[in-house]
Design an enzyme around this catalytic site. Structure first.
Site, short mmCIF file in Angstrom:
data_model
loop_
_atom_site.label_atom_id
_atom_site.label_comp_id
_atom_site.label_asym_id
_atom_site.label_seq_id
_atom_site.Cartn_x
_atom_site.Cartn_y
_atom_site.Cartn_z
N LYS A 174 -10.49 24.56 34.66
CA LYS A 174 -11.33 23.50 34.10
C LYS A 174 -11.90 22.56 35.17
O LYS A 174 -12.97 22.00 35.00
CB LYS A 174 -10.55 22.69 33.07
CG LYS A 174 -10.37 23.43 31.74
CD LYS A 174 -9.86 22.50 30.66
CE LYS A 174 -9.81 23.19 29.31
NZ LYS A 174 -8.71 24.17 29.22
N GLU A 213 -14.18 13.99 25.64
CA GLU A 213 -13.27 14.11 24.51
C GLU A 213 -12.28 15.21 24.84
O GLU A 213 -12.55 16.10 25.65
CB GLU A 213 -14.03 14.42 23.21
CG GLU A 213 -14.12 15.89 22.85
CD GLU A 213 -15.08 16.68 23.72
OE1 GLU A 213 -16.08 16.11 24.17
OE2 GLU A 213 -14.80 17.87 23.93
N SER A 235 -6.50 32.31 33.82
CA SER A 235 -7.16 31.00 33.70
C SER A 235 -6.27 29.81 34.03
O SER A 235 -6.77 28.78 34.49
CB SER A 235 -7.73 30.83 32.30
OG SER A 235 -6.74 30.97 31.31
C1 LIG Z 1 -8.77 25.18 28.24
C2 LIG Z 1 -8.18 26.47 28.64
C3 LIG Z 1 -8.67 27.70 28.15
C4 LIG Z 1 -9.73 27.79 27.09
O1 LIG Z 1 -10.96 27.22 27.43
P1 LIG Z 1 -12.21 28.11 27.83
O2 LIG Z 1 -13.34 27.15 27.86
O3 LIG Z 1 -12.37 29.17 26.79
O4 LIG Z 1 -11.93 28.71 29.16
C5 LIG Z 1 -8.11 28.87 28.63
N1 LIG Z 1 -7.09 28.86 29.53
C6 LIG Z 1 -6.60 27.70 30.01
C7 LIG Z 1 -5.49 27.76 31.01
C8 LIG Z 1 -7.12 26.47 29.60
O5 LIG Z 1 -6.62 25.32 30.08
#
Ligand SMILES: *Cc1c(COP(=O)(O)O)cnc(C)c1O
Length: 393
Positions: free
Chosen positions: A89, A111, A377
Site C-alpha cells: 500500500k 478513509e 502483497s
Molecule cells: C489492503 C491489502 C490488500 C487488498 O487491497 P488491494 O487494493 O486489493 O491490493 C491485499 N493484501 C494486503 C496485504 C493488504 O494490506
C-alpha cells in the site's frame, strides 16, 4: 484492444467519474494534472528515490523451491511483504503524497476500514510533515485498535464516522464531505484502484512498479521477462493491478485474480465481488458490486479485513467480464490452511489477504515448466491474533 484505462477513465464499460456536482472541481484538478506531473523528471526521480531508500525497493523476486516441489511447477514470490510498513500500500501513498505536494496541497485526508491504508497514509504524512486526518467508522475503530494506535503515534488525527453502520462506507462519506468543504488545500488519498477517474488509473500507475520489477528480475533469473501466470489477491485490486500492469496487453501472460469467498460463495457471507456482483456505482465508479435486488450495497464478509470490500476496481471488472482474467474464489478455511502451509514450507508468514492467493494450488493445476509469479502483497504480523484464534496456537 487494451486493458488499460482510456482518457475518460473507462476500462471497457467500467470506470468513469460518477460524483456529486460539488466534488467536480476537486477531481477535475487532479484529472487535468496527474499524467503531466507523473511524467516530470523531478517527480520520477523523487518517487523512485523514496521507493528505494524509504520503502526498500526493489523488493526481491524469490524462487520458492519447496512450494514449487510440492505443486510441481515453478513458483516465484514477489516480496511486497518486505516493503516498509509490511505491504504494497505504501507504494501508492508515497506517489500520492508527492502528487499532493506538486498540486500545492497542505492537508491530507483518507478513509480506512481495517486501518492498513490509514497507517500507510499517516506514514507518508509524517515523512513529509503534512497534516493528516483519517476517517474511520466507530465500529472499525473499536475492532482495529492496534492500527488506530499506529496512526496516532504517527501524528495523524483519527476521526470517527458515527453515522449509518459506522464502518468503511460511512467513513468514505465523511471523507468526501470533508473534501467538498476543503477543495483548495486538501488532497484525498484513496487506497486502492477504486473511486472516480483518475484514481483507478493513477493508483495502478503508482503500483505498476511491481510488474516493472518482475519483468527485469525474471529476465535475469529465467531469460524471459514474461511469466506464464501472474497471480494476486483482489480486495479493491491495487496490488493485483500493480502485478498485472505491464502484462495487461500481453496475452501470453495469464492473469489470475483471487477473491475472498468468505464462508462460501453462496453462503451470504462472502466478498467474491466479481462472481456475485452486478453493475452498479460505488465510490464514484461504475463497476461490479454486490447488491440486493433493488440496488442496495450488501455488506461483504471475509476473514481478511483487506478483502472485505463490496466492490472491485473497474480494471478488474473489465478483466472479469472480458475473460482476460481468470477469477478464483477461496474460502476463509482454504486461505487459513494455505497461510499455515506457506509459513512452514517457506518460513514466510503471509497476510491473510495473500494467503488466499496461495490457496489456488489446490484448485488449479499448472504445467511442470510453467512460471507462476505470486504477488506476496503483505506480511502476516498484523494477522497473528486471527491465526492464533483459528489454529488455537
Ligand atoms: C489492503 C491489502 C490488500 C487488498 O487491497 P488491494 O487494493 O486489493 O491490493 C491485499 N493484501 C494486503 C496485504 C493488504 O494490506
Amino acid at each position: 484492444m487494451t486493458y488499460h484505462a482510456d482518457e475518460k477513465g473507462y476500462y471497457g464499460q467500467f470506470g468513469g467519474a460518477f460524483i456529486p456536482e460539488m466534488l467536480y472541481p476537486n477531481t477535475e484538478e487532479l484529472r487535468q494534472n496527474y499524467l503531466q506531473i507523473m511524467e516530470e523528471p523531478s517527480f520520477i526521480e523523487e518517487f523512485h528515490r523514496l521507493l528505494q531508500d524509504y520503502v526498500g525497493r526493489p523488493t526481491p523476486l524469490y524462487f520458492a523451491q519447496r512450494l514449487s516441489d510440492k505443486y510441481k511447477t515453478k513458483i516465484y514470490l514477489k516480496r511486497e511483504d518486505l516493503c516498509h510498513t509490511g505491504a504494497h500500500k505504501v507504494n501508492n501513498t508515497i506517489g500520492q503524497i508527492l502528487m499532493a505536494k506538486r498540486l500545492g496541497k497542505t492537508r491530507i485526508i483518507a478513509e480506512t476500514g481495517a486501518g492498513q491504508h490509514g497507517v500507510a497514509t499517516a506514514t507518508v504524512c509524517a515523512l513529509m510533515g503534512i497534516e493528516c486526518v483519517v476517517y474511520m467508522g466507530e465500529i472499525d475503530i473499536a475492532r482495529q485498535a492496534p492500527n488506530v494506535a499506529r496512526m496516532k503515534m504517527l501524528g495523524a488525527e483519527v476521526r470517527p464516522a458515527l453515522s449509518g453502520s459506522r464502518t468503511l462506507k460511512d467513513a468514505t462519506n465523511e471523507a468526501i464531505r470533508d473534501w467538498i468543504n476543503n477543495p483548495v488545500n486538501t488532497h484525498y488519498i484513496i487506497g486502492s484502484v477504486v473511486g472516480p477517474h483518475p484514481y483507478p488509473d493513477m493508483v495502478a500507475r503508482f503500483q505498476s512498479v511491481i510488474s516493472e520489477e518482475i519483468q527485469s528480475q525474471l529476465l535475469e533469473k529465467e531469460g524471459t521477462p514474461n511469466p506464464d501466470f501472474v497471480v494476486a489477491c483482489v480486495g479493491g485490486g491495487s496490488n493485483a493491478a500493480g502485478a498485472y500492469y505491464h502484462y495487461l496487453d500481453n496475452e501470453d501472460v495469464g492473469i489470475i485474480a483471487v477473491e475472498a469467498a468468505g464462508k462460501g460463495i453462496h453462503s451470504g457471507e462472502s466478498a467474491a465481488t466479481s462472481a456475485l456482483g452486478k453493475i452498479g456505482i460505488i465510490h464514484g465508479s461504475k463497476t461490479l458490486l454486490m447488491q440486493t435486488q433493488d440496488g442496495q450495497i450488501t455488506e461483504p464478509y471475509s476473514i481478511s479485513a483487506g478483502l472485505d470490500y463490496p466492490g472491485v476496481g473497474p480494471m478488474h471488472a473489465h478483466l472479469y467480464t472480458s475473460g482476460r482474467g481468470e477469477f478464483i474464489s477461496i474460502t476463509d478455511d482454504e486461505a487459513m490452511t494455505a497461510g499455515l502451509m506457506i509459513s512452514q514450507l517457506e518460513g514466510i508468514i503471509p497476510a491473510i489477504e495473500t494467503s488466499h492467493a496461495f490457496a489456488i494450488f489446490d484448485h488449479r493445476k499448472f504445467e511442470k515448466d510453467d512460471i507462476v509469479v505470486i504477488n506476496l502483497s503483505g506480511r502476516g504480523d498484523k494477522d497473528l491474533q486471527t491465526y492464533i484464534d483459528y489454529f488455537k496456537l
